[in-house]
Structures are given as C-alpha cells and as structure tokens.
Design an enzyme around this catalytic site. Structure first.
Site, PDB file in Angstrom:
ATOM      1  N   LYS A 212      37.974  32.923  45.054  1.00  0.00           N
ATOM      2  CA  LYS A 212      37.528  34.318  44.960  1.00  0.00           C
ATOM      3  C   LYS A 212      36.689  34.651  46.193  1.00  0.00           C
ATOM      4  O   LYS A 212      35.761  33.920  46.533  1.00  0.00           O
ATOM      5  CB  LYS A 212      36.699  34.510  43.684  1.00  0.00           C
ATOM      6  CG  LYS A 212      35.918  35.814  43.581  1.00  0.00           C
ATOM      7  CD  LYS A 212      36.806  37.012  43.314  1.00  0.00           C
ATOM      8  CE  LYS A 212      35.984  38.279  43.134  1.00  0.00           C
ATOM      9  NZ  LYS A 212      35.101  38.277  41.953  1.00  0.00           N
ATOM     10  N   ASP A 345      37.284  42.919  34.205  1.00  0.00           N
ATOM     11  CA  ASP A 345      35.896  42.668  34.617  1.00  0.00           C
ATOM     12  C   ASP A 345      35.002  42.485  33.390  1.00  0.00           C
ATOM     13  O   ASP A 345      33.808  42.813  33.425  1.00  0.00           O
ATOM     14  CB  ASP A 345      35.354  43.776  35.511  1.00  0.00           C
ATOM     15  CG  ASP A 345      34.439  43.243  36.618  1.00  0.00           C
ATOM     16  OD1 ASP A 345      34.170  42.030  36.638  1.00  0.00           O
ATOM     17  OD2 ASP A 345      33.979  44.048  37.450  1.00  0.00           O
TER      18      ASP A 345
END
Length: 428
Positions: A212, A345
């Site tokens: 990420k 999220d």
C-alpha cells in the site's frame, strides 16, 4: 487344516465380508448440499432457480439447477432465499474503528488494536464479506490478524494484508498528530528510492500480501492536501516494480489528479478513492486497465457522525469538501468505463455496514448486477484470486451468502445477509 474347518471359516467370512461392503457403500459421503429457491450467476447476471450447491470439505464440487443430491449428504434447505458468492471488500482497515480518526488513537496500544481487529473481522464476516483486502495497519497488526484467522484462532474473512502503508515524511500515512518534540514517525515512512525499496522489501519480509502506497494527501490527516501528489514518479516506479518482481500487487491511496496519473504511469494495480479523478486520469486508467476502488458511502456516515466520534475540525472541513466531489468524479469514471472493484474504507465508518456501498454505486449509474460484480468477479480479479473466490463454481472455496428478496431489483437486500458459509462451514 481339513476341508470341514475351511468350509466353516468360509461360511463365517463371507457374511462378514458382505456386511463390510454394505457398510462402506451406505456410509454418508463428506458432502453438504445447499438448496435455495434462487442462485445468482454473477457472470451472466441470470438467476438460477431451484438451485443446489454441492460442497465437499472447503470447496464447491458442483452448482446448478435441480442437481441430484448424493444419498447421505447433509442438506441445508434455505427455502425461498437467494444464494450469492461471498462478498469481497477491497479496502478495509479491520484493526481500526471510527473514533480512531481523532486523537483517541494516540492512547490505543498495538495489542488493543489487534483485538479490535478480531472483533471487526467477526462482524465483517457476519455481514457476508468472506474476503477482504486490508490496506494499511500499524505494526503489522493486520498480518497478525490474517494469520490468526488462517490458523482458526478467530473467526473472520480471508485476508490479503498490506502491513504499514508507505508514506513520505509528513504525508497522509505518516503520524501528524504528535508534537515535533516527540519525534514520532510512522513505520512505513520512506523518502527517496533507496528507502522506498527497503520498506517495500521489509513489508514483504514480514508477510505483506499487497503493498500500500500513499501517493497523495488525504482527508483524515493533518497538514496535507488531498489534491497534491506526494511520491515522485521515480519513487513510485521503484516501489511498484519491486512489489511486482516479488510477486505482490500494489495499491495507491490517491485522491488528487496528479497523484492518480503518476501512480498509473508507475504501473499501480489499483487506485484507492480517486476523489479528484479528471478526464486525463480516466483515459490513463482505461488505457492501463488500472482498477479504481472508490470508497463513497463513508461520506454520508462520517459527516453525520463527526461530532459523536470527536473528529477534529480541520479533518471535518476537508471531508465536507472532498467527499461530495468524489461522488461526482467517480460517477464520470463509472460512465466512462473505468474498471471498478468494491471497497469501503471500513474503519472510517463502522465495520459490518460495508454493503451500504452498493446503494451508492447504483445511485452513481451502475445497475444492481454491475454493482454486485464489483464485489465478486471484479474484486477477485484484482486480488488475483479468480481460482478461489468470486463465483459459485466447482473448484472455488465454498464461500456463500443468502439473502431474502431479489438483489437484482433492490441491491440494498445485501445490507441484511441472512446466512453465511465460509470454506464449507456455516458461520451465520
């Protein structure tokens, strides 16, 4: 041994042999049959009536309409429900909760965050998400959680985990809550090509499935602008290139237009959020077949609950600007045909509400089946797990959910999953 003795022994042996053979043929096979009125073929978009799915161990062995059920199989009859593949969320933070967006995160220890993850993993699985990609957690807590789930220590979805996200100093994924005298820097901070390569390799060393990268500023961070890029093209190419060389995919948190374009040019596999995506970014993503993972429902929940979670005012002000614009820009990307995978999220809003994202995707122009594909076949392709999850087909993991109603008419039925199976075991 005389002839009489042999005859007597044979007389006893033959019935015993026949009894053993009969017992073997009558023993129930290790098969579970799941019956339901309907099953959604997510590839074609068709509903299969009178559905039967046969499961042996962790895997599906057959699926279709009115399949013959082997004698002795365990039968689970779901009545009038509709079967779907287990859902996939490509952007979660299982070890976090909404209140962590404020200063309370400072008091949260690594052990506490890990146990928070165990709670949220169970809640997420119960909501019908049998697979997630977890993209960003401090101190490798997400990797520890993944391993605990895989070992059967705690219930939860299948996980692809990233560990600490890469960030420039002072960037979105660096600690910006402490005063300078504390000299606190987040574990994933890496400036320049050499540092970026070292942190990428370190994350892989400690078990990262995906790398990420925070390629732009963010909303829930102090002192940065979501519209601005953070890593240079050279740095991004080094990170992505090494991730790919070492067999991992790479995902970029990217709100702003320039950061999106740089990440796509660097070969990133997915853009997370994409709030300020513009026509040039859309064109590049289509050309490079880069996945967009929008996270949109959080805009409703976060703004409505900002006071309750004590969201600091500077972060709320950013949210009020960025999140409504994100919907407009993502709607254009959807219409233009940018490939979309489902993400939420979750942690910015409560885990377990993940399926509320489907309704937003439909509002922005998707049909229900298109929205469902983002969390099934599309997500499995982005993960690189098409041989494991995403459809109800022979050879795949027996990850299944069931809902009342007709999800092709009302995608919000997925917000109330009634039954969940993961790897052949009923977990709800």
């Amino acid at each position: 041994m005389n002839v009489i003795a042999m005859s007597v022994r044979s007389a006893f042996a033959l019935p015993l042999l026949l009894l053993a053979c009969c017992a073997a043929s009558a023993a129930p096979p290790d098969v579970t049959a799941i019956k339901a009125a309907h099953m959604l073929d997510v590839r074609s978009g068709a509903l299969v009536d009178n559905a039967v799915v046969l499961v042996s161990g962790e895997r599906i062995t057959a699926a279709g309409s009115q399949l013959a059920i082997p004698a002795g199989a365990q039968v689970i009859d779901l009545g009038n429900k509709t079967l779907l593949p287990g859902l996939i969320d490509m952007h979660t933070h299982l070890t976090g909760d909404p209140q962590d967006a404020g200063y309370s995160i400072i008091a949260k220890s690594v052990p506490r965050a890990t146990l928070t993850g165990a709670k949220n993993a169970r809640v997420t699985l119960q909501a019908g998400f049998t697979t997630v990609r977890d993209v960003g957690a401090d101190a490798y807590t997400d990797i520890g959680l993944r391993d605990a789930i895989n070992d059967g220590d705690v219930p939860g979805p299948r996980m692809a985990a990233s560990g600490p996200p890469l960030s420039i100093t002072g960037g979105h994924c660096d600690d910006t809550m402490h005063a300078p005298e504390y000299k606190i820097t987040s574990l994933g901070v890496a400036d320049g090509v050499d540092e970026a390569l070292k942190v990428t390799r370190r994350n892989i060393k400690y078990g990262a499935d995906v790398i990420k990268i925070c390629a732009t500023g963010g909303v829930l961070s102090f002192g940065d602008d979501p519209r601005t890029s953070q890593y240079t093209l050279e740095e991004l190419k080094a990170i992505v290139g090494d991730a790919h060389r070492l067999g991992r995919k790479a995902a970029a948190h990217a709100h702003g237009g320039d950061g999106i374009k740089l990440a796509v040019l660097a070969g990133i596999d997915s853009i997370e959020h994409g709030s300020y995506i513009d026509d040039e970014g859309i064109k590049l993503m289509k050309e490079h077949k880069t996945w967009l993972v929008p996270t949109l429902y959080l805009g409703d929940w976060l703004i409505e609950n900002a006071e309750a979670i004590k969201l600091p005012k500077p972060l709320l002000e950013k949210a009020k600007v960025v999140l409504p614009l994100a919907r407009q820009n993502v709607a254009r990307a959807i219409k233009a045909g940018v490939p979309i995978a489902f993400g939420t999220d979750a942690a910015v809003y409560p885990h377990g509400l993940n399926a509320r994202e489907f309704g937003v995707l439909v509002k922005l122009g998707m049909t229900p089946i298109q929205a469902i594909r983002t969390a099934t076949v599309n997500a499995s392709e982005l993960l690189g797990w098409t041989d494991r999850v995403g459809t109800i087909e022979a050879g795949k993991f027996a990850d299944l959910i069931a809902v009342d109603g007709e999800p092709l008419k009302d995608v919000k039925t997925l917000e109330n999953v009634q039954w969940v199976m993961k790897g052949g075991a009923v977990v709800k």
